[in-house]
Design a protein around this motif. Structure first.
Motif, PDB file in Angstrom:
ATOM      1  N   GLN A 105       8.411  64.735  88.452  1.00 65.33           N
ATOM      2  CA  GLN A 105       7.703  65.639  87.547  1.00 65.33           C
ATOM      3  C   GLN A 105       6.536  66.343  88.247  1.00 65.33           C
ATOM      4  O   GLN A 105       6.305  67.543  88.070  1.00 65.33           O
ATOM      5  CB  GLN A 105       7.195  64.853  86.340  1.00 65.33           C
ATOM      6  N   LEU A 106       5.794  65.575  89.043  1.00 66.00           N
ATOM      7  CA  LEU A 106       4.680  66.167  89.782  1.00 66.00           C
ATOM      8  C   LEU A 106       5.184  67.219  90.760  1.00 66.00           C
ATOM      9  O   LEU A 106       4.620  68.322  90.872  1.00 66.00           O
ATOM     10  CB  LEU A 106       3.918  65.074  90.513  1.00 66.00           C
ATOM     11  N   ALA A 107       6.278  66.852  91.499  1.00 67.73           N
ATOM     12  CA  ALA A 107       6.817  67.786  92.482  1.00 67.73           C
ATOM     13  C   ALA A 107       7.310  69.056  91.807  1.00 67.73           C
ATOM     14  O   ALA A 107       7.097  70.181  92.311  1.00 67.73           O
ATOM     15  CB  ALA A 107       7.948  67.126  93.257  1.00 67.73           C
ATOM     16  N   ALA A 108       7.984  68.889  90.653  1.00 65.75           N
ATOM     17  CA  ALA A 108       8.482  70.077  89.954  1.00 65.75           C
ATOM     18  C   ALA A 108       7.339  70.975  89.509  1.00 65.75           C
ATOM     19  O   ALA A 108       7.395  72.207  89.646  1.00 65.75           O
ATOM     20  CB  ALA A 108       9.324  69.639  88.754  1.00 65.75           C
ATOM     21  N   GLY A 109       6.270  70.364  88.952  1.00 64.33           N
ATOM     22  CA  GLY A 109       5.137  71.172  88.511  1.00 64.33           C
ATOM     23  C   GLY A 109       4.448  71.885  89.657  1.00 64.33           C
ATOM     24  O   GLY A 109       4.159  73.097  89.587  1.00 64.33           O
ATOM     25  N   VAL A 110       4.193  71.121  90.740  1.00 65.52           N
ATOM     26  CA  VAL A 110       3.529  71.730  91.890  1.00 65.52           C
ATOM     27  C   VAL A 110       4.414  72.810  92.501  1.00 65.52           C
ATOM     28  O   VAL A 110       3.949  73.901  92.876  1.00 65.52           O
ATOM     29  CB  VAL A 110       3.171  70.654  92.928  1.00 65.52           C
ATOM     30  N   ALA A 111       5.716  72.515  92.623  1.00 72.81           N
ATOM     31  CA  ALA A 111       6.630  73.476  93.232  1.00 72.81           C
ATOM     32  C   ALA A 111       6.703  74.758  92.407  1.00 72.81           C
ATOM     33  O   ALA A 111       6.755  75.868  92.954  1.00 72.81           O
ATOM     34  CB  ALA A 111       8.022  72.848  93.381  1.00 72.81           C
ATOM     35  N   HIS A 112       6.724  74.582  91.079  1.00 73.52           N
ATOM     36  CA  HIS A 112       6.794  75.773  90.229  1.00 73.52           C
ATOM     37  C   HIS A 112       5.551  76.647  90.415  1.00 73.52           C
ATOM     38  O   HIS A 112       5.648  77.880  90.587  1.00 73.52           O
ATOM     39  CB  HIS A 112       6.938  75.340  88.767  1.00 73.52           C
ATOM     40  N   ASP A 113       4.383  76.029  90.386  1.00 72.69           N
ATOM     41  CA  ASP A 113       3.158  76.801  90.561  1.00 72.69           C
ATOM     42  C   ASP A 113       3.085  77.404  91.964  1.00 72.69           C
ATOM     43  O   ASP A 113       2.675  78.572  92.138  1.00 72.69           O
ATOM     44  CB  ASP A 113       1.941  75.903  90.313  1.00 72.69           C
ATOM     45  N   PHE A 114       3.488  76.601  92.961  1.00 72.34           N
ATOM     46  CA  PHE A 114       3.427  77.102  94.326  1.00 72.34           C
ATOM     47  C   PHE A 114       4.431  78.224  94.533  1.00 72.34           C
ATOM     48  O   PHE A 114       4.182  79.165  95.304  1.00 72.34           O
ATOM     49  CB  PHE A 114       3.679  75.965  95.308  1.00 72.34           C
ATOM     50  N   ASN A 115       5.558  78.133  93.853  1.00 73.72           N
ATOM     51  CA  ASN A 115       6.557  79.195  93.960  1.00 73.72           C
ATOM     52  C   ASN A 115       5.987  80.505  93.397  1.00 73.72           C
ATOM     53  O   ASN A 115       6.252  81.592  93.937  1.00 73.72           O
ATOM     54  CB  ASN A 115       7.822  78.790  93.219  1.00 73.72           C
ATOM     55  N   ASN A 116       5.231  80.400  92.313  1.00 72.16           N
ATOM     56  CA  ASN A 116       4.585  81.605  91.766  1.00 72.16           C
ATOM     57  C   ASN A 116       3.616  82.203  92.779  1.00 72.16           C
ATOM     58  O   ASN A 116       3.521  83.431  92.941  1.00 72.16           O
ATOM     59  CB  ASN A 116       3.852  81.261  90.466  1.00 72.16           C
ATOM     60  N   ILE A 117       2.858  81.337  93.455  1.00 73.30           N
ATOM     61  CA  ILE A 117       1.917  81.818  94.471  1.00 73.30           C
ATOM     62  C   ILE A 117       2.675  82.510  95.598  1.00 73.30           C
ATOM     63  O   ILE A 117       2.288  83.595  96.080  1.00 73.30           O
ATOM     64  CB  ILE A 117       1.072  80.653  95.006  1.00 73.30           C
ATOM     65  N   LEU A 118       3.788  81.887  96.057  1.00 73.09           N
ATOM     66  CA  LEU A 118       4.574  82.476  97.137  1.00 73.09           C
ATOM     67  C   LEU A 118       5.175  83.801  96.719  1.00 73.09           C
ATOM     68  O   LEU A 118       5.319  84.730  97.546  1.00 73.09           O
ATOM     69  CB  LEU A 118       5.674  81.504  97.575  1.00 73.09           C
TER      70      LEU A 118
END
Length: 556
Positions: A296-309
């Motif tokens: 869950q943490l990885a999915a949340g961080v990845a989603h936000d980081f994907n938006n940044i990318l």
């Protein structure tokens, strides 16, 4: 068994001393040697055979222990035979034929009473002496080989009845016959009748003493062993073992204590296994909770980081388009785009690991997707890593998504290229097969799915093999990626599917590649099999087999 000869020799010596005829000892020697020595040893050889072989270190201890439980009975039967022949000859035939004893009623009564005593007392004495000897031998076999004898079916009451019946009644009947039919002076020996009665009573007393000594010794030592074993069980030692030394109720009680100790030991072992299983289940549950939280943490961080990318990629591409081809910053922005794309690929791996399968699965031609990935990998890996690729003649359609298929192939092939430092051949092929339940049942017998999710076994050749997942019966596609690299040992193979585990140097790998493959395959109800052999063994390298269910045909 030679106690018969010794007993008769002692009693003859006493009788000779009392009667004042020492030459009687020499007159009895031939018949004693023939009946009580030769015949006794001949029978004992067959009766004691397995016991003698075991004592010499060449026989089977179990066979010897089984024979020892029948030793007293068999010896008594043979002693009854030899003692009967001896008594009939010595006390009936010889006096009449060799010593011209008149066959009057008084003489015959005396002879029959004397023969009766010896026919009974000789095997009676043998039975109890052999009984004690067999008990000591059973203890020796148990202490030396750990073999216990089967409990017998003799009763203590029967032994006591034998002592009273054979050891007391028979001499009493002989004495009564002597007093009733023999005159005050024996017509054969010329001795007073009281002397004959005294010798008879003395022989009976010796036999009774031996019988009581044997039974008392066996009972006291058996009871002491049982008491010690029960004290040990009470103190917490649930595994005491007793030698079954007697063939009566005490022997059965010893066997029962052994069975009780074995049951208690099994119960304690089962309790220990149950406690270990509960602890393992708790550990697996907590690990699953951690993995879930991590996902869950990885999915949340990845989603936000994907938006940044996405923002970084958008602005970088926009700025790059405004620059001329000769602008030196254009090249630098290209490196930024490449780094951002690698970051996006890493985010895709994290998301694949975090989710349990893709929600938008659709029919996908596995051969076509893998073929596209292979073409891209040939260009990426270069000529140092030639890839041989083969597919079945018919499409292998699965329910999945092309991006995840590309991810599976890319991770497996790139890992394989890293295992072949300096170059090497890669083999990639697809085939189809029907799983009839054998693979699934085979994995279930190895602990899946109720046991650990990953099962690893070391091979006799020094390699290892692993299974992840359980397949259901039905048609499947199999994607195989094989290399000739350095391989892995069992310890490494146990961890390759763990998130963030990697054997690569810092900066060369994230440790999420195989974890992502595992997440995708398990989400698609598939399984993974791995075979590996570390270098420099012959046939070294690693082969990954990914099993995916084929999509149902249209109309099914």
């Amino acid at each position: 068994m030679l106690s018969m000869a010794a007993f008769d020799a002692v009693m003859t010596a006493i009788f000779a001393v009392v009667s004042g005829r020492p030459e009687a000892m020499f007159a009895r020697a031939p018949e004693m040697a023939l009946f009580l020595v030769v015949l006794t040893l001949a029978g004992a050889r067959g009766i004691y055979g397995p016991v003698a072989l075991c004592a010499a270190g060449r026989g089977d201890p179990a066979a010897a222990a089984s024979r020892l439980t029948r030793l007293a009975r068999d010896s008594a039967f043979w002693a009854l035979f030899t003692g009967g022949l001896f008594s009939i000859w010595a006390f009936i035939v010889a006096p009449i034929m060799l010593f011209d004893a008149p066959p009057t009623s008084d003489v015959l009564a005396l002879l029959f009473s004397r023969a009766l005593v010896w026919i009974v007392l000789l095997p009676f004495l043998v039975y109890f002496l052999v009984h004690d000897h067999a008990r000591l031998m059973l203890r020796w076999i148990f202490e030396t080989y750990g073999v216990t004898a089967p409990p017998g079916d003799v009763r203590l009451g029967g032994k006591l009845a034998l002592i009273l019946g054979a050891g007391a009644v028979a001499p009493g009947l002989a004495v009564a016959a002597t007093m009733a039919f023999v005159p005050p002076v024996s017509p054969i020996t010329g001795l007073p009748r009281e002397t004959i009665v005294l010798v008879t009573l003395l022989g009976g007393a010796v036999a009774l003493s031996v019988a009581f000594w044997s039974v008392e010794r066996a009972m006291s030592e058996s009871v002491r062993s049982l008491t010690d074993a029960l004290d040990a069980i009470r103190a917490g030692d649930v595994a005491p073992r007793l030698a079954v030394e007697t063939d009566d109720e005490l022997g059965k009680l010893s066997a029962g204590v052994n069975a009780l100790a074995a049951a208690l030991e099994e119960s304690r072992s089962a309790e220990s296994r149950s406690a270990a299983e509960r602890a393992e289940a708790a550990t697996m549950f907590h690990e699953a909770q951690k993995q879930s939280a991590l996902g869950q943490l990885a999915a949340g961080v990845a989603h936000d980081f994907n938006n940044i990318l996405t923002i970084v990629l958008g602005y970088t591409q926009s700025a790059r388009k405004r620059m001329g081809e000769e602008d030196p910053s254009r090249k630098r922005l290209g490196e930024v785009l490449s780094a951002a794309e690698r970051g996006r690929a890493l985010i895709a791996q994290i998301l694949a690991f975090a989710r349990a399968g893709s929600p938008d699965r659709k029919p996908v031609d596995l051969s076509a997707c893998v073929g596209e990935s292979v073409e891209w990998l040939r260009a990426t890996l270069g000529a140092a890593y030639p890839i041989r690729f083969s597919t079945p003649d018919t499409p292998a359609v699965i329910l999945g998504e092309p991006a995840s298929v590309h991810q599976i192939v890319a991770n497996l092939c790139i890992n394989a290229s890293h295992a072949m430092a300096g170059g090497g051949r890669l083999d990639v092929w697809i085939d189809t097969l029907d799983i009839d339940g054998g693979r699934a049942e085979g994995l279930s017998r190895r602990g899946l799915p109720k046991g650990p999710e990953l099962l690893v076994e070391a091979t006799p050749e020094g390699g290892a093999r692993a299974w992840v997942g359980v397949l259901h019966p039905g048609p499947h596609a199999r994607l195989t990626v094989a290399d000739v690299g350095k391989g892995m040992d069992a310890a490494t193979l146990r961890r390759v599917f763990e998130p963030y585990f990697t054997t690569k140097a810092v900066g060369e790998g994230s440790g999420l590649g195989l974890a992502a493959v595992h997440g995708v395959v398990s989400g698609w109800a598939g399984a993974i099999a791995v075979q590996t052999m570390p270098a420099p063994a012959d046939g070294h390298g690693t082969r990954f087999e990914v099993f995916l269910p084929l999509a149902p045909a249209s109309g099914d």
